[in-house]
Design a protein around this motif. Sequence first.
Motif, PDB file in Angstrom:
ATOM      1  N   UNK A 110       0.840  -1.200   0.000  1.00 48.22           N
ATOM      2  CA  UNK A 110       0.000   0.000   0.000  1.00 48.22           C
ATOM      3  C   UNK A 110       0.876   1.251   0.000  1.00 48.22           C
ATOM      4  N   UNK A 111       0.655   2.103  -1.010  1.00 43.95           N
ATOM      5  CA  UNK A 111       1.528   3.282  -1.160  1.00 43.95           C
ATOM      6  C   UNK A 111       1.063   4.461  -0.338  1.00 43.95           C
ATOM      7  N   UNK A 112       0.908   4.281   0.974  1.00 46.58           N
ATOM      8  CA  UNK A 112       0.493   5.409   1.832  1.00 46.58           C
ATOM      9  C   UNK A 112       1.551   5.636   2.896  1.00 46.58           C
ATOM     10  N   UNK A 113       1.330   6.666   3.712  1.00 41.31           N
ATOM     11  CA  UNK A 113       2.340   6.998   4.727  1.00 41.31           C
ATOM     12  C   UNK A 113       2.358   5.924   5.828  1.00 41.31           C
ATOM     13  N   UNK A 114       3.448   5.906   6.573  1.00 41.99           N
ATOM     14  CA  UNK A 114       3.621   4.915   7.640  1.00 41.99           C
ATOM     15  C   UNK A 114       2.517   5.023   8.680  1.00 41.99           C
ATOM     16  N   UNK A 115       2.097   6.270   8.978  1.00 45.75           N
ATOM     17  CA  UNK A 115       1.084   6.472  10.015  1.00 45.75           C
ATOM     18  C   UNK A 115      -0.263   5.881   9.588  1.00 45.75           C
ATOM     19  N   UNK A 116      -0.651   6.171   8.323  1.00 50.84           N
ATOM     20  CA  UNK A 116      -1.959   5.657   7.870  1.00 50.84           C
ATOM     21  C   UNK A 116      -1.924   4.132   7.780  1.00 50.84           C
ATOM     22  N   UNK A 117      -0.767   3.574   7.459  1.00 46.22           N
ATOM     23  CA  UNK A 117      -0.636   2.109   7.433  1.00 46.22           C
ATOM     24  C   UNK A 117      -0.843   1.553   8.837  1.00 46.22           C
ATOM     25  N   UNK A 173       5.983  -5.574  14.707  1.00 50.91           N
ATOM     26  CA  UNK A 173       7.125  -5.887  13.832  1.00 50.91           C
ATOM     27  C   UNK A 173       7.075  -5.038  12.568  1.00 50.91           C
ATOM     28  N   UNK A 174       5.860  -4.923  11.999  1.00 54.11           N
ATOM     29  CA  UNK A 174       5.699  -4.116  10.771  1.00 54.11           C
ATOM     30  C   UNK A 174       6.040  -2.659  11.045  1.00 54.11           C
ATOM     31  N   UNK A 175       5.603  -2.198  12.214  1.00 53.86           N
ATOM     32  CA  UNK A 175       5.872  -0.810  12.582  1.00 53.86           C
ATOM     33  C   UNK A 175       7.381  -0.548  12.660  1.00 53.86           C
ATOM     34  N   UNK A 176       8.074  -1.462  13.318  1.00 53.49           N
ATOM     35  CA  UNK A 176       9.526  -1.291  13.453  1.00 53.49           C
ATOM     36  C   UNK A 176      10.216  -1.371  12.099  1.00 53.49           C
ATOM     37  N   UNK A 177       9.768  -2.371  11.307  1.00 51.38           N
ATOM     38  CA  UNK A 177      10.388  -2.540   9.983  1.00 51.38           C
ATOM     39  C   UNK A 177      10.095  -1.318   9.114  1.00 51.38           C
ATOM     40  N   UNK A 178       8.842  -0.800   9.235  1.00 53.60           N
ATOM     41  CA  UNK A 178       8.438   0.375   8.447  1.00 53.60           C
ATOM     42  C   UNK A 178       9.288   1.570   8.791  1.00 53.60           C
ATOM     43  N   UNK A 179       9.523   1.753  10.108  1.00 50.99           N
ATOM     44  CA  UNK A 179      10.339   2.889  10.548  1.00 50.99           C
ATOM     45  C   UNK A 179      11.759   2.770  10.011  1.00 50.99           C
ATOM     46  N   UNK A 180      12.262   1.526  10.075  1.00 53.83           N
ATOM     47  CA  UNK A 180      13.619   1.279   9.583  1.00 53.83           C
ATOM     48  C   UNK A 180      13.697   1.568   8.086  1.00 53.83           C
ATOM     49  N   UNK A 181      12.656   1.067   7.360  1.00 50.80           N
ATOM     50  CA  UNK A 181      12.633   1.250   5.899  1.00 50.80           C
ATOM     51  C   UNK A 181      12.522   2.731   5.554  1.00 50.80           C
ATOM     52  N   UNK A 183      13.486   5.233   7.398  1.00 50.38           N
ATOM     53  CA  UNK A 183      14.769   5.869   7.730  1.00 50.38           C
ATOM     54  C   UNK A 183      15.780   5.628   6.604  1.00 50.38           C
ATOM     55  N   UNK A 184      15.812   4.358   6.141  1.00 50.20           N
ATOM     56  CA  UNK A 184      16.758   4.016   5.064  1.00 50.20           C
ATOM     57  C   UNK A 184      16.401   4.782   3.791  1.00 50.20           C
ATOM     58  N   UNK A 185      15.072   4.852   3.503  1.00 49.94           N
ATOM     59  CA  UNK A 185      14.640   5.554   2.289  1.00 49.94           C
ATOM     60  C   UNK A 185      15.011   7.028   2.359  1.00 49.94           C
ATOM     61  N   UNK A 186      14.810   7.604   3.561  1.00 47.53           N
ATOM     62  CA  UNK A 186      15.153   9.030   3.726  1.00 47.53           C
ATOM     63  C   UNK A 186      16.655   9.239   3.534  1.00 47.53           C
ATOM     64  N   UNK A 187      17.454   8.330   4.158  1.00 48.69           N
ATOM     65  CA  UNK A 187      18.914   8.444   4.026  1.00 48.69           C
ATOM     66  C   UNK A 187      19.314   8.290   2.568  1.00 48.69           C
ATOM     67  N   UNK A 188      18.683   7.297   1.902  1.00 52.45           N
ATOM     68  CA  UNK A 188      18.973   7.070   0.476  1.00 52.45           C
ATOM     69  C   UNK A 188      18.661   8.316  -0.328  1.00 52.45           C
ATOM     70  N   UNK A 189      17.497   8.894  -0.023  1.00 51.02           N
ATOM     71  CA  UNK A 189      17.065  10.093  -0.757  1.00 51.02           C
ATOM     72  C   UNK A 189      18.083  11.219  -0.567  1.00 51.02           C
ATOM     73  N   UNK A 190      18.477  11.415   0.712  1.00 49.52           N
ATOM     74  CA  UNK A 190      19.419  12.503   0.999  1.00 49.52           C
ATOM     75  C   UNK A 190      20.768  12.253   0.328  1.00 49.52           C
ATOM     76  N   UNK A 191      21.230  10.976   0.391  1.00 43.19           N
ATOM     77  CA  UNK A 191      22.526  10.654  -0.226  1.00 43.19           C
ATOM     78  C   UNK A 191      22.461  10.829  -1.741  1.00 43.19           C
ATOM     79  N   UNK A 192      21.331  10.358  -2.311  1.00 40.60           N
ATOM     80  CA  UNK A 192      21.174  10.502  -3.768  1.00 40.60           C
ATOM     81  C   UNK A 192      21.169  11.973  -4.157  1.00 40.60           C
TER      82      UNK A 192
END
Length: 439
Positions: A110-117, A173-181, A183-192
């Motif tokens: 589902x392509x929505x924000x972490x909170x709505x998920x 578990x999904x919440x933790x994984x989502x937060x991690x993902x 965070x990684x996506x944000x870092x990826x975005x910033x690095x890119x």
Amino acid sequence: ICYKMLKKSDCSCIKRKAVTFVSVSIIALISSMAVGNMFFFLPTHDLRTCAAQFANVTPTALTPSNVTDILNITLLDESKPTICGPQSCHFPQYFTYSMVLSMLACAQFLGTSGFSKLILLLSQSVLYTLLVLLVNPTLFDNADLLNHATFEESVMIPLRLMSPFILMLFVAAVLMQGQQAELTARMDFLWNKQAAEEREEMVKKQAYNRKLIHNILPVDVAKYYLDKKEKNDDDLYCQSCECVAVMFATITNFSEFYMELDANNEGVECLRLLNEIIADFDNIISEPQFYQLEKIKTMGSTYMVSSGLNSATYDKENMSHISALAVFAMRLQDQLKFVNTHSFNNFKFRIGLNCGPVVAGVIGARKPQYDIWGNTVNVASRMDSTGIDDKIQVSEDVYNLLKTKGFDFVPRGFVPVKGKGTMMTYFLEGPRPNEEPTS
Ligand SMILES: Nc1ncnc2c1ncn2[C@@H]1O[C@H](COP(=O)(O)OP(=O)(O)OP(=O)(O)O)[C@@H](O)[C@H]1O
């Protein structure tokens, strides 16, 4: 089809909507399988009560094995109807697993924000828990009883409580994984983004450096250094040129004009005017018709130019590079006249031309300088230094090559030249180029 028919932004919007639609459909389908199936088994009879009624004892008096024996049912055979009713479901934990699957689809696709998920997952698990506890808890109790009877192990936590617990655990578990993902996506975005900015900066710097190198060296020489694989600073670049034309043009009375006074900022204003004159000359040499010419350098108020230094600019057949230098010399005269008129000065201009073989090369590892050497250059310099103000003095070689090309010459006669004895020279008088001088 989408990319062919629509704009890129419209297309990605449609794609996003399609993905959301498919995800929602999958989630709805799997959830309904989990929840909907539970209603098929309504009403579910409590096996223990049923067996107690059949055996005419109290339910607490029966062990799980007694129940299965009385009702003649086994865990693995769901199809056989019992005396309590039609077939039942012995593995309701699969409803929970289906629910987990639907939540997995929700969390992953589902392509929505972490909170709505999170809200969606929590409502899914709360809804399921209520269904388990309120609608059909007997189904789960029967499963516990059958398990106990089959494996002869008492159930520590009832399945009806275990199922919501599993769902909550999964949400966490999904919440933790989502937060991690995220965070990684944000870092990826910033690095890119940073990498893209740095790449852009590097490309700009490279272009700027190329421009600087092209200002110092001729295009082909700059290319030689830029393409060179082994960067050895001591390498000498030199090239023999068969027949080039060389020009020295001097503003002879600039030294009289240059004075260091308070009124002209200790001579800076004089240098500013010289700089403007030289910049005007540079602009003229940049015109497409003078592509065969290469500015070599300026020495004080002397401007040195050469033409035909490489295969792209050397015209062996028609010697057009020599004609181009002659036309350029006349353009410079016109330009200085224009400067005189507009700056109320009376600069005198003396030009000398010669042609012949030279050696061109780059000298020095630090602040490298492209230059030309040879007798041809020496004589060109002498044509200037022994010339007359406001005249273009050319050697006999230049005269012989250009006399049939429509240029007007006036013989000057024999001129004593240091180290050469006397030399026959000519003044180039025209024809004047038609172009207006640049301002
Ligand atoms: N690449 C060059 N750039 C600028 N000027 C040059 C170059 N090559 C030669 N000349 C000039 O040509 C002139 C003639 O040089 P030549 O070697 O014939 O005599 P010279 O005795 O060295 O010169 P001078 O007596 O003027 O010092 C010199 O004034 C020299 O400065």
